[in-house]
Design a protein around this motif. Structure first.
Motif, short mmCIF file in Angstrom:
data_model
loop_
_atom_site.label_atom_id
_atom_site.label_comp_id
_atom_site.label_asym_id
_atom_site.label_seq_id
_atom_site.Cartn_x
_atom_site.Cartn_y
_atom_site.Cartn_z
N GLU A 39 -17.16 -11.25 33.17
CA GLU A 39 -17.18 -10.24 32.11
C GLU A 39 -16.30 -10.69 30.96
OE1 GLU A 39 -13.74 -7.22 33.77
OE2 GLU A 39 -15.77 -7.00 34.56
N THR A 40 -16.64 -10.24 29.76
CA THR A 40 -15.85 -10.57 28.58
C THR A 40 -15.88 -9.41 27.61
OG1 THR A 40 -15.47 -12.27 26.89
CG2 THR A 40 -17.75 -11.59 27.25
N SER A 41 -14.94 -9.39 26.69
CA SER A 41 -14.88 -8.33 25.68
C SER A 41 -15.24 -8.93 24.33
CB SER A 41 -13.48 -7.72 25.63
OG SER A 41 -13.37 -6.79 24.58
N LEU A 42 -16.25 -8.34 23.69
CA LEU A 42 -16.66 -8.84 22.38
C LEU A 42 -15.87 -8.19 21.25
CD1 LEU A 42 -20.55 -9.15 22.66
CD2 LEU A 42 -18.80 -10.86 23.11
N ALA A 280 -13.97 -18.61 26.89
CA ALA A 280 -13.06 -19.18 25.88
C ALA A 280 -13.83 -19.55 24.62
CB ALA A 280 -12.36 -20.40 26.46
N LYS A 281 -15.06 -20.05 24.79
CA LYS A 281 -15.88 -20.39 23.62
C LYS A 281 -16.27 -19.14 22.84
CE LYS A 281 -17.79 -24.64 25.58
NZ LYS A 281 -18.97 -25.34 26.10
N ILE A 282 -16.56 -18.06 23.56
CA ILE A 282 -16.89 -16.80 22.89
C ILE A 282 -15.69 -16.31 22.07
CG2 ILE A 282 -17.39 -14.35 23.26
CD1 ILE A 282 -19.14 -15.12 25.60
N LYS A 283 -14.49 -16.40 22.67
CA LYS A 283 -13.28 -15.95 21.98
C LYS A 283 -13.00 -16.81 20.76
CE LYS A 283 -11.19 -14.01 26.15
NZ LYS A 283 -10.15 -14.18 27.20
N GLN A 288 -13.12 -17.33 14.90
CA GLN A 288 -13.56 -18.06 13.72
C GLN A 288 -14.13 -17.12 12.66
OE1 GLN A 288 -16.40 -21.10 14.62
NE2 GLN A 288 -16.61 -21.79 12.52
N PHE A 289 -14.77 -16.03 13.11
CA PHE A 289 -15.40 -15.10 12.17
C PHE A 289 -14.60 -13.81 12.03
CE2 PHE A 289 -18.86 -17.84 13.64
CZ PHE A 289 -19.31 -18.30 12.41
N ARG A 290 -13.29 -13.90 12.38
CA ARG A 290 -12.36 -12.77 12.19
C ARG A 290 -12.83 -11.51 12.90
NH1 ARG A 290 -10.95 -16.93 10.11
NH2 ARG A 290 -9.71 -17.19 8.20
N VAL A 295 -22.36 -6.61 16.37
CA VAL A 295 -22.57 -7.21 17.69
C VAL A 295 -23.90 -7.94 17.76
CG1 VAL A 295 -22.86 -6.74 20.16
CG2 VAL A 295 -21.07 -5.58 18.87
N SER A 296 -24.96 -7.33 17.23
CA SER A 296 -26.29 -7.94 17.29
C SER A 296 -26.31 -9.29 16.59
CB SER A 296 -27.33 -7.01 16.65
OG SER A 296 -27.42 -5.81 17.36
N PHE A 297 -25.72 -9.34 15.39
CA PHE A 297 -25.70 -10.58 14.63
C PHE A 297 -24.81 -11.63 15.31
CE2 PHE A 297 -24.32 -13.09 10.77
CZ PHE A 297 -25.52 -13.74 10.62
N PHE A 298 -23.71 -11.18 15.90
CA PHE A 298 -22.83 -12.09 16.62
C PHE A 298 -23.56 -12.73 17.80
CE2 PHE A 298 -19.73 -12.97 20.00
CZ PHE A 298 -18.82 -13.76 19.33
N LEU A 299 -24.30 -11.91 18.56
CA LEU A 299 -25.03 -12.43 19.71
C LEU A 299 -26.20 -13.32 19.27
CD1 LEU A 299 -25.04 -9.37 22.13
CD2 LEU A 299 -23.63 -11.43 22.22
N TYR A 300 -26.76 -13.02 18.13
CA TYR A 300 -27.82 -13.88 17.58
C TYR A 300 -27.27 -15.28 17.31
CZ TYR A 300 -30.68 -16.05 13.96
OH TYR A 300 -31.41 -16.94 13.21
#
Length: 307
Positions: A39-42, A280-283, A288-290, A295-300
């Motif tokens: 699990e991770t927190s976006l 770690a890559k997600i974080k 990088q994008f502050r 969320v939708s655009f981030f996951l895209y």
């Protein structure tokens, strides 16, 4: 530029997962025999469950699914709708942490997969138990020092703290011993060796607890046979029970409840490191994008790189 990219330069507006992207994205073509789940927190503490394919080694094609929340029934229904049974039954092994929700997700979704409890989560429990003992001793040292300060004031004398042979006071000794308790003895620096000698002389139970964590680590590092691991873990479990440390109660209960999935590690020595690496890559991507405003655009964007 981001708005221009989203609206015109990319195919985000025609993305086939856009209508449900904030809730879940699934890529059936990326499923493989060996998966990881974590699990991770976006953003703003919202948890998402992430499934990755180990074979892709964190590169393109590693992302299998990101689903909002950790509810096993909801996760199951989403994957059943999006991934055919034949593909889900191809999964041979899934590595995961000790969360009950993760186990339920795997057993209900990947019905033929072997569950493997990540060794680092088990070891972390043992290390946390040692640190809890250290912190309790430190609070006692702080309390004792406060009493000595109060007594000095009553007697109109200057307070002179008790200095040990390395120059630390008892509370400093316990505070500065945090990192050495995570390391093997052969990795200690000369100053840490001296500090450990004093620490273990004053707090012998702390040395006993430290030895228990090192024995557990030694089992994971050296044993390569499931049957041998069963015997050695049983002996280690008995040592924990005989020690009678309150802080180790959670460790012993956890091992008891996850014994079979812990032992499965010794078949292929699989860990959840791939999942932790992907988190770690997600974080890093989020940083990088502050942060994550959409969320939708981030996951895209994430799927463009890793799916």
């Amino acid at each position: 530029m981001e708005e221009q990219y989203a609206a015109h330069l990319s195919d985000y507006t025609t993305w086939n997962q856009l209508d449900h992207a904030e809730d879940h994205v699934v890529f059936p073509e990326n499923i493989g025999e060996y998966l990881t789940i974590d699990e991770t927190s976006l953003s703003q503490g919202e948890l998402y469950t992430v499934v990755t394919n180990k074979a892709a080694k964190g590169n393109k094609g590693c992302l299998v699914a990101i689903i909002k929340g950790t509810d096993s029934e909801r996760f199951k229904s989403i994957l059943i709708r999006n991934i055919a049974l034949e593909k889900r039954q191809l999964v041979k092994e899934v590595t995961l942490d000790m969360a009950a929700s993760m186990e339920q997700i795997v057993t209900k979704t990947f019905t033929k997969a072997t569950l493997v409890t990540d060794r680092f989560h088990v070891q972390k429990l043992a290390y946390d138990a040692v640190q809890q003992m250290r912190i309790e001793y430190r609070w006692e040292a702080l309390d004792q020092e406060n009493k000595e300060i109060e007594l000095s004031k009553e007697l109109n004398k200057a307070f002179i703290p008790n200095r040990l042979e390395n120059g630390d006071t008892p509370k400093q000794l316990l505070a500065r011993s945090r990192y050495l308790l995570f390391k093997r003895k052969e990795l200690w620096s000369p100053s840490q060796v001296l500090r450990a000698e004093i620490l273990f002389r004053l707090y012998p139970k702390l040395e006993q607890a430290y030895d228990l964590t090192q024995k557990l680590g030694h089992i994971y590092q050296t044993v390569k046979d499931k049957g041998v691991a069963f015997t050695k873990l049983a002996r280690w479990y008995n040592d924990v029970e005989q020690a009678g440390f309150k802080s180790f109660n959670t460790v012993s209960r956890t091992i008891q409840q996850h014994y079979l999935t812990i032992l499965n590690y010794f078949e292929r020595r699989s860990t959840n490191a791939a999942a932790e690496s992907f988190n770690a890559k997600i974080k890093a991507f989020r940083s990088q994008f502050r942060g994550v405003r959409n969320v939708s655009f981030f996951l895209y964007r994430l799927s463009k790189i890793y799916a």
